[in-house]
Scaffold this active site. Structure first.
Site: not given
Length: 432
Positions: A342, A59
């Site tokens: 990603l 995060e």
């Protein structure tokens, strides 16, 4: 206090001996443990403060473009970052140290207080943020209630709620509905995430779909340059990098590597376990299975005889992905929901995962549609996919480029998020 939050707080107090024991076992300084109780927070940024909470390493990395955007858009504000984990704290400090001198002094990191009512009150009374930002799914009922008591607007940014998490939260729907009632704006990653939050009780009018901040990737020139240097240092061998691997997964990866080396004997597997506490365990597994192992933390070189390179360090995953020809993203051959596909795609690397991608289905979907992501369901299928990539480097390069193009095309969530936040914290007017 409403009955759902009362019952929740009572359960926390009942479990407090176990929670306290776990906290005091953490390898962190004493002041960090006190921060878990809403104490020892000084010094804080001077002036008005934006508070951003991220759970852990992934995060914090995903929040980087938002953090830098906030620093640019609100030059008079300081930024307080909180995390739950010690590894998240290290990643936050790395991010802070990467900022220019004039911005570095505006950011501090602290540990998030435990969600006891008293700790939440102490934290909010001391910090008094102008805006609270909770990243992805960090919904803590007492902290959210304390925000409301102090009239602090709350935004959930990059809002994500996987089907598995939704099923868990549904069993606590009255509690979650009361917590979500304190959210001023929820910026969801996808329409499916938004719908799940709404079904838990988040107001539809307070919900927007802005896209995923994970598509907002920074420049990777430094990582690519360092990765190329490492690849050359390793002798230009066929290299595949298994990042964010989880318990029970390394055995499957080593079996795939055993099959791969029958075709490419010089192939090198770079393993990057997700959790530092498993570094030694993974090293023992590799040696027990007869592999020649080098460990990065011990500065052991990769020789022509090295079969497996254990990257038992923190903060280097992008560099290691860049050093490989093919990336495997872990947590996906075992039913744990996967990790961020990603990161290697942004480096132009072809990406392989297992079938379990619940936590990243929204970002994996466009990669799959573009042919930039290969999913496998067994060690044999993984070995076959690796052989295909090494047999046809031009095709592998095209796949990697396709993933890079997807990320460029999906950008824009950062601007939409920052623009949405101006409703809660207006952008300062320029002084002429």
């Amino acid at each position: 206090m409403g009955w759902p939050r009362f019952a929740y707080s009572a359960a926390l107090y009942t479990l407090s001996p176990l929670i306290t024991w776990r906290i005091w076992r953490e390898q962190v300084p004493t002041y960090s443990r006190l921060q878990r109780l809403g104490m020892r927070l000084d010094p804080l940024p001077s002036g008005p403060t934006i508070w951003l909470h991220c759970a852990s390493v992934g995060e914090v990395r995903a929040a980087r473009p938002l953090i830098e955007g906030l620093l640019q858009r609100y030059p008079a504000h300081g930024l307080l970052m909180t995390t739950l984990t010690a590894t998240g704290a290290k990643q936050a400090l790395t991010l802070i140290n990467d900022q220019p001198d004039q911005d570095r002094a505006r950011i501090v990191h602290r540990f998030l207080p435990l969600d006891y009512p008293g700790a939440a009150k102490r934290f909010m009374a001391r910090v008094k943020p102008a805006l609270a930002l909770l990243f992805e799914t960090e919904l803590w009922p007492n902290l959210l209630h304390a925000c409301r008591r102090h009239k602090v607007p709350v935004a959930v940014v990059n809002g994500r709620l996987s089907p598995r998490a939704f099923a868990r939260y549904q069993r606590l729907r009255p509690l979650m509905a009361s917590a979500l009632a304190n959210v001023s704006w929820l910026a969801a990653k996808s329409s499916a995430d938004a719908e799940r939050f709404n079904r838990l009780g988040c107001c539809v009018d307070a919900t927007s779909v802005v896209g995923s901040l994970k598509f907002e990737m920074p420049s990777h020139d430094r990582e690519l340059e360092e990765g190329e240097r490492l690849h050359h240092e390793w002798g230009g061998r066929p290299v595949w990098v298994a990042g964010s691997t989880r318990d029970g997964e390394e055995t499957l990866l080593l079996e795939a590597h055993r099959q791969l080396v029958t075709r490419y004997p010089e192939a090198l597997l770079v393993v990057v376990p997700r959790h530092p506490k498993r570094f030694d365990e993974v090293a023992r597994l590799c040696r027990d299975e007869g592999w020649s192992l080098s460990r990065r933390s011990q500065q052991q070189p990769v020789t022509p005889h090295t079969d497996v390179y254990l990257a038992d360090t923190l903060g280097e995953l992008s560099v290691l992905y860049a050093a490989g020809s093919v990336a495997y993203v872990g947590g996906s051959l075992v039913p744990l929901g996967g990790h961020n596909v990603l990161e290697p795609a942004a480096l132009g690397r072809p990406v392989i995962t297992g079938p379990f991608l619940d936590n990243f289905a929204d970002v994996a979907e466009p990669l799959l549609a573009a042919g930039a992501l290969t999913q496998v369901d067994s060690p044999t299928a993984l070995a076959e996919a690796l052989v295909c990539h090494f047999d046809d480097p031009a095709a592998a390069q095209r796949q990697g480029q396709a993933g890079y193009e997807v990320i460029k095309a999906q950008a824009g969530a950062l601007t939409r998020t920052l623009d949405g936040l101006t409703r809660l914290l207006p952008q300062p007017r320029s002084v002429v």
